[in-house]
Design a protein around this motif. Structure first.
Motif, PDB file in Angstrom:
ATOM      1  N   ILE A  43     -48.222  44.926 101.846  1.00 49.94           N
ATOM      2  CA  ILE A  43     -47.336  44.420 102.898  1.00 49.94           C
ATOM      3  C   ILE A  43     -47.767  45.058 104.215  1.00 49.94           C
ATOM      4  O   ILE A  43     -47.861  46.279 104.310  1.00 49.94           O
ATOM      5  N   LEU A  44     -48.015  44.221 105.209  1.00 49.98           N
ATOM      6  CA  LEU A  44     -48.380  44.688 106.541  1.00 49.98           C
ATOM      7  C   LEU A  44     -47.260  44.307 107.499  1.00 49.98           C
ATOM      8  O   LEU A  44     -46.849  43.156 107.535  1.00 49.98           O
ATOM      9  N   ALA A  45     -46.771  45.262 108.258  1.00 49.59           N
ATOM     10  CA  ALA A  45     -45.694  45.009 109.215  1.00 49.59           C
ATOM     11  C   ALA A  45     -46.204  45.277 110.617  1.00 49.59           C
ATOM     12  O   ALA A  45     -47.179  45.994 110.808  1.00 49.59           O
ATOM     13  N   LYS A  46     -45.513  44.709 111.595  1.00 43.10           N
ATOM     14  CA  LYS A  46     -45.920  44.931 112.981  1.00 43.10           C
ATOM     15  C   LYS A  46     -45.778  46.402 113.345  1.00 43.10           C
ATOM     16  O   LYS A  46     -44.955  47.106 112.768  1.00 43.10           O
TER      17      LYS A  46
ATOM     18  N   LEU B  37     -43.745  51.121  98.127  1.00 37.82           N
ATOM     19  CA  LEU B  37     -43.048  51.538  99.337  1.00 37.82           C
ATOM     20  C   LEU B  37     -43.381  50.580 100.472  1.00 37.82           C
ATOM     21  O   LEU B  37     -44.541  50.255 100.704  1.00 37.82           O
ATOM     22  N   LEU B  38     -42.349  50.163 101.184  1.00 34.37           N
ATOM     23  CA  LEU B  38     -42.541  49.274 102.324  1.00 34.37           C
ATOM     24  C   LEU B  38     -42.941  50.079 103.558  1.00 34.37           C
ATOM     25  O   LEU B  38     -42.565  51.246 103.681  1.00 34.37           O
TER      26      LEU B  38
ATOM     27  N   LYS C 134     -33.281  44.922  97.550  1.00 34.93           N
ATOM     28  CA  LYS C 134     -33.943  46.085  96.955  1.00 34.93           C
ATOM     29  C   LYS C 134     -33.349  46.325  95.576  1.00 34.93           C
ATOM     30  O   LYS C 134     -32.149  46.438  95.428  1.00 34.93           O
ATOM     31  N   SER C 135     -34.236  46.401  94.591  1.00 36.13           N
ATOM     32  CA  SER C 135     -33.809  46.640  93.212  1.00 36.13           C
ATOM     33  C   SER C 135     -34.077  48.089  92.834  1.00 36.13           C
ATOM     34  O   SER C 135     -34.529  48.882  93.650  1.00 36.13           O
ATOM     35  N   ALA C 136     -33.845  48.399  91.576  1.00 40.50           N
ATOM     36  CA  ALA C 136     -34.082  49.755  91.083  1.00 40.50           C
ATOM     37  C   ALA C 136     -35.538  50.139  91.290  1.00 40.50           C
ATOM     38  O   ALA C 136     -36.439  49.316  91.189  1.00 40.50           O
ATOM     39  N   GLY C 137     -35.747  51.392  91.587  1.00 45.51           N
ATOM     40  CA  GLY C 137     -37.118  51.860  91.830  1.00 45.51           C
ATOM     41  C   GLY C 137     -37.598  51.420  93.193  1.00 45.51           C
ATOM     42  O   GLY C 137     -36.879  51.463  94.176  1.00 45.51           O
ATOM     43  N   GLU C 138     -38.835  50.963  93.240  1.00 46.54           N
ATOM     44  CA  GLU C 138     -39.433  50.548  94.500  1.00 46.54           C
ATOM     45  C   GLU C 138     -39.654  49.038  94.557  1.00 46.54           C
ATOM     46  O   GLU C 138     -40.511  48.567  95.292  1.00 46.54           O
TER      47      GLU C 138
END
Length: 150
Positions: free
Chosen positions: A118-121, A90-91, A66-70
């Motif tokens: 991004i799609l997560a379970k 946002l994740l 994770k870097s600065a910001g989002e």
């Protein structure tokens, strides 16, 4: 021309118009269709940079930065090959290492995806059908196996 001949000609013309319209619509939509690939398929097919696609697999353990910001960078793997993913935003709450994920975006390099979605379970047992099929094809999936463990 007989009545039957005119009717057949009218039907043939209508079919030609409908076929032409369908072909034109499919051609127009060809750039916006997004296909699903596993990391191995991305490497094997040597897709051109700029192609829009979905890459699915597991988030490689220890790869989330994770870097600065989002801004977030991580690696999606199917066990055989990897694709680096960069994402601005946002994740999902359920995103984490070792879990199933589908990243949709533009291929920046042969093994690097610039994702915009991004799609997560959504629970501990669910994984997108395409990801399961790709992992089964690679011989990396067993029914009832906890996918969170690498």
């Amino acid at each position: 021309m007989t009545r039957r001949g005119r009717r057949l000609a009218l039907i043939a013309a209508a079919l030609a118009v409908v076929g032409g319209a369908a072909g034109l619509a499919l051609y127009a939509l060809s750039d916006s269709i997004v296909f699903f690939y596993s990391p191995s398929e991305v490497v094997e097919k040597a897709l051109r940079p700029g192609a829009r696609l979905r890459v699915g697999g597991l988030v490689k353990s220890g790869s989330v930065v994770k870097s600065a910001g989002e801004t977030v960078a991580f690696v999606v793997t199917d066990g055989a090959n990897n694709v680096s993913v960069s994402y601005q935003g946002l994740l999902p709450d359920l995103f984490r290492e070792g879990q199933g994920v589908v990243a949709e975006g533009v291929l920046a390099a042969p093994d690097q995806l610039r994702a915009d979605t991004i799609l997560a379970k959504h629970d501990e047992r669910y994984m997108p059908r395409e990801v399961v099929e790709a992992l089964k094809k690679e011989g990396r999936w067993r029914e009832g196996e906890d996918v969170a463990k690498p």
